[in-house]
Each structure stands twice: as C-alpha cells, then as structure tokens.
Design an enzyme around this catalytic site. Structure first.
Site, PDB file in Angstrom:
ATOM      1  N   ASP A 166      -5.355   4.485  14.492  1.00 42.70           N
ATOM      2  CA  ASP A 166      -3.966   4.938  14.072  1.00 42.70           C
ATOM      3  C   ASP A 166      -3.904   6.229  13.227  1.00 42.70           C
ATOM      4  O   ASP A 166      -3.124   7.120  13.346  1.00 42.70           O
ATOM      5  CB  ASP A 166      -3.156   3.976  13.367  1.00 42.70           C
ATOM      6  N   SER A 212      -4.446  -8.198   9.214  1.00 40.67           N
ATOM      7  CA  SER A 212      -4.032  -6.798   9.294  1.00 40.67           C
ATOM      8  C   SER A 212      -2.932  -6.848  10.474  1.00 40.67           C
ATOM      9  O   SER A 212      -3.559  -7.192  11.919  1.00 40.67           O
ATOM     10  CB  SER A 212      -4.900  -5.553   9.426  1.00 40.67           C
ATOM     11  N   ASP A 254       0.782  -1.289  -0.091  1.00 39.95           N
ATOM     12  CA  ASP A 254      -0.105  -0.074   0.010  1.00 39.95           C
ATOM     13  C   ASP A 254       0.735   1.060   0.008  1.00 39.95           C
ATOM     14  O   ASP A 254       0.437   2.157  -0.796  1.00 39.95           O
ATOM     15  CB  ASP A 254      -0.787   0.000   1.123  1.00 39.95           C
ATOM     16  N   ARG A 260       3.270   4.898  17.274  1.00 40.15           N
ATOM     17  CA  ARG A 260       2.439   6.079  16.241  1.00 40.15           C
ATOM     18  C   ARG A 260       3.402   7.433  16.558  1.00 40.15           C
ATOM     19  O   ARG A 260       3.766   8.077  15.806  1.00 40.15           O
ATOM     20  CB  ARG A 260       0.960   6.286  16.281  1.00 40.15           C
TER      21      ARG A 260
END
Ligand code: ARG
Length: 415
Positions: free
Chosen positions: A124, A175, A14, A95
């Site tokens: 996220d 995922s 991606d 993050r």
C-alpha cells in the site's frame, strides 16, 4: 507561511496520533483527508470532527463511493481482475482513488507533502506514493509509521498522554482493509499459514456450510458493466452492494491465499469479495459468449498484465492506460443477461442470452438440419496437422519416432 501536509486519515488510532506526531516532527500544519470508498463504519462527519479534535487545522472529507465503483471497480470487472488468479485486487483499487483525493486536498490547501499510515513492508505504501507522484510530481510523501518511527505502542502512549478522543484499549488481532469491492484480513494467528481462519475473521460473508435457500439472480450487462439486477436498473455502486448482500449471504467469495507482494515478501491473506467474485463470474461467461476466440485469448494476456500493474501500484501509469484502450474495445458487444444460482459458497451460471451472442444454435446443434458443413472438417484437419505429421515422419526416418510405451523414468515411485 507554515508548511502544510495532507494526511490520509481513517479516523483510527494510528492516523489520529499521526496528526500531532507529524506536526511535532516537522513543524507543519496537518490537514486530514478522509475518503469513503464504501468501507462502512463511522459517518464522515464524525471522522471530520475527530480529526479537528486531534489537532488537524483542516479536514477534507469525500464520499467517493460512486466514483470508486464506476471508475475503479468497473475497469477491474472489465479486466476480470484476479491477481495470482485469485485476489480481486480490493486494496489495490482503493489506493489510487484515495491518492487522487489526497492530491486534490494538497492542491486546495497548498500543501507540499502528503502522508499516509502504511508500514514499510506492504504494497500500500508503494501504491499511495507512486499514485501521488504520478499525479503530482512535485509533492513529497511521508509515512509516519515507516519514516517517523510511530509504532503502535507509542501511538497508544501518545493518545493517552494527549487525551485524544480515540479508544486505545480495543485490541484488534487483525489488520483489516475494506471497501465496497471487498475486504482484506491479515496478521495475527493467520501468519501461521497452516492455521485455518476462524469464524470471527469474516464479516462480508456468512458461512457457506449453512446456506439459506438458493438465490437466483439475473444480471444485465451493457458494454461489460452491470446495469440491471432482476430487471431493476442499478448504478455500478448499487450493483456491487446488492451482490455483496446476496452473494455474501451464500458465503460466496471467501479467498485464503499466500500471495506475492511487490516488496518480495510472501504473505498470507484472507479476502471476502462476494459481489466482486459473483460479478466477475457472470462477466466472464458473457465474454465467452460474445468475444471472438482470438480476441478473447489475447484479452486474457492483456487483462493479466493490467491486473499486475494495478497490484503493483501503477494505476496511473501509461502502460495501464494503453492496455485499457484495448480492454475497452473488447467490451463493445459484452452486453446481455446472465442468470446465476447463488448457493452454498458458489455462484453458478445457469443461463445466458445476448443480442450480440456469437453462439449459433444452427452451427452447434447435433440435431437434423444444422448449417455446419462437416465435409470441410476433413480438409481442415489435414492441413492443420500437416506440420507435425511431416516432422514425425522425419523423426522416424532417423529412428527417433515417438514411443508408445509409458515413460519408465518418470513413472511413479521410480528413480
Ligand atoms: N495484500 C493485499 C494487497 O496488497 C491487502 C492489503 C491490505 N491492507 C491491510 N492494511 N490489511 O492488496
């Protein structure tokens, strides 16, 4: 000058496609930014080269493993951070450190915006964007998957049409997000919350049902931080890595929960955090030995609030910083050793010792010669129970004294 956008780059399909996708949609040059937080997998140099091959004008790569362990995982350990009493905030911790490097890269290359590959349904995206704008209020944020309609099917088409050096065939049913503090697995058949996770879901932990012989470990803490394992000095990163190995071999730290996301969705998540869960267990016990009772009670409220803020993407918030000052103060005497037995999915504390211990054998012992004066207990209880005693006496005067019979209405099976 052409606009520049820094993209959080993982090296996967991606974000590899996002490089060209963003360039075509915005006309901006894309700078790829890859951050190692202990997720394992490919070498940073391989990832850098792939970013350039996919059309990035620059690639910024950072080995942030020590930074992540020391400045993000250790505060989480001091806070015994478990969101909804269960989840050691694995993704929520990574993050902000990634965001910090994105902002650094944006400043270095004069970018006006930062991009990430998150969808519009998760936590996220919030964590990235709130962290980025908390660090650099003038940066714009874009999310190609969410804002530029980059779906997985389109990504595969795009990669094949443009001959991008990335495999598009391998279909991963899950995922996955992982770093040194743990691993998060979602989607696929796990979305049916009655389905039991299959063996292939797990990677950091072995099956706890078939453990090797028990492993005894002694963890030494200094001010709330692990500084030695079995007497060998370790850095925070090494402590987490070693405990991941040893607790992981025993199947410790598997978590299967339905969790409340910030965006209002309940989602099913599987986590594996062997090192984190074992370290938190040990740290909590050392706090039980060294924190004064009221300080420990209040800390539980503060650390839960800290954890919620971190989960909710407020790592760089002012309230979190203030709560941290309190937590830091509580760690002054959280130093000493904890012995644990790692076996069959459990990390069990079997011993503790500390120069700063508040445990007093002479007060606690039921043997002869204790130093606790039991005659004081009588008066203490008299006063401690006085208010309730007075109130019950008043109730009785009005015919409303407490019933000693079982409560008929709530008895099982009755309406
Ligand atoms: N639900 C967890 C969290 O919000 C994990 C998210 C993991 N991300 C992923 N892409 N699998 O912290």
């Amino acid at each position: 000058m052409t606009e520049r956008i820094v993209l959080a780059y993982s090296g996967g399909l991606d974000t590899s496609v996002a490089i060209g996708w963003i360039h075509e949609a915005t006309g901006a040059d894309v700078i790829a930014c890859a951050v190692d937080v202990g997720q394992g997998g490919e070498d940073l140099e391989v990832i850098r080269q792939r970013a350039l091959d996919c059309g990035a004008v620059e690639a910024y790569v950072a080995d942030a493993r020590d930074e992540f362990a020391s400045e993000y995982c250790m505060p989480a350990l001091k806070a015994n951070a478990l969101y909804m009493d269960a989840y050691p905030v694995v993704s929520a911790l990574s993050r902000p450190v990634i965001a910090k490097h994105l902002v650094k890269a944006a400043k270095k290359y004069g970018a006006s915006a930062v991009a990430h590959g998150c969808t519009g349904k998760g936590n996220d995206q919030v964590r990235f964007e709130v962290s980025i704008t908390s660090l650099a209020p003038n940066l714009q944020c874009i999310a190609p998957v969410r804002d530029l309609a980059l779906t997985r099917d389109k990504a595969i088409d795009y990669a094949e049409k443009n001959n991008l050096p990335i495999t598009t065939t391998k279909h991963n049913p899950f995922s996955i997000d992982q770093n040194v503090w743990g691993r998060a697995i979602e989607t696929g058949f796990l979305e049916d919350i009655w389905n039991e996770p299959t063996k292939d879901v797990y990677n950091y932990t072995d099956d706890p049902a078939f453990p090797p012989v028990a492993d005894e470990v002694v963890l030494t803490f200094d001010h709330g931080i692990p500084v030695a394992i079995d007497g060998r000095a370790v850095s925070p990163l090494e402590a987490i890595q070693e405990m991941n190995r040893r607790a992981g071999a025993q199947g410790i730290g598997r978590i299967d929960i339905v969790e409340d996301r910030l965006v209002g969705i309940k989602s099913r998540e599987i986590y594996e955090a062997p090192g984190a869960m074992a370290l938190i267990e040990a740290h909590r016990e050392l706090e039980r030995v060294t924190l004064e009772r009221e300080q420990g009670r209040f800390k539980r409220e503060v650390q839960d609030r800290w954890t919620d803020l971190v989960y909710d993407g407020q790592w760089f918030s002012h309230l979190k910083r203030s709560l941290e000052a309190f937590i830091e103060d509580t760690q002054r005497y959280v130093s000493g050793d904890v012995r644990m037995r790692l076996h069959g999915g459990r990390a069990t504390v079997t011993g503790r010792r500390s120069d700063a211990s508040l445990y007093d054998f002479n007060l606690a012992t039921y043997d002869e010669g204790d130093t606790f004066d039991q005659s004081h207990a009588k008066g203490f209880i008299e006063i401690y129970g006085l208010a309730s005693k007075q109130a019950t006496a008043r109730d009785e005067k009005f015919g409303n004294g407490p019933s000693l019979e079982p409560d008929e209405a709530s008895a099982f099976g009755k309406e």
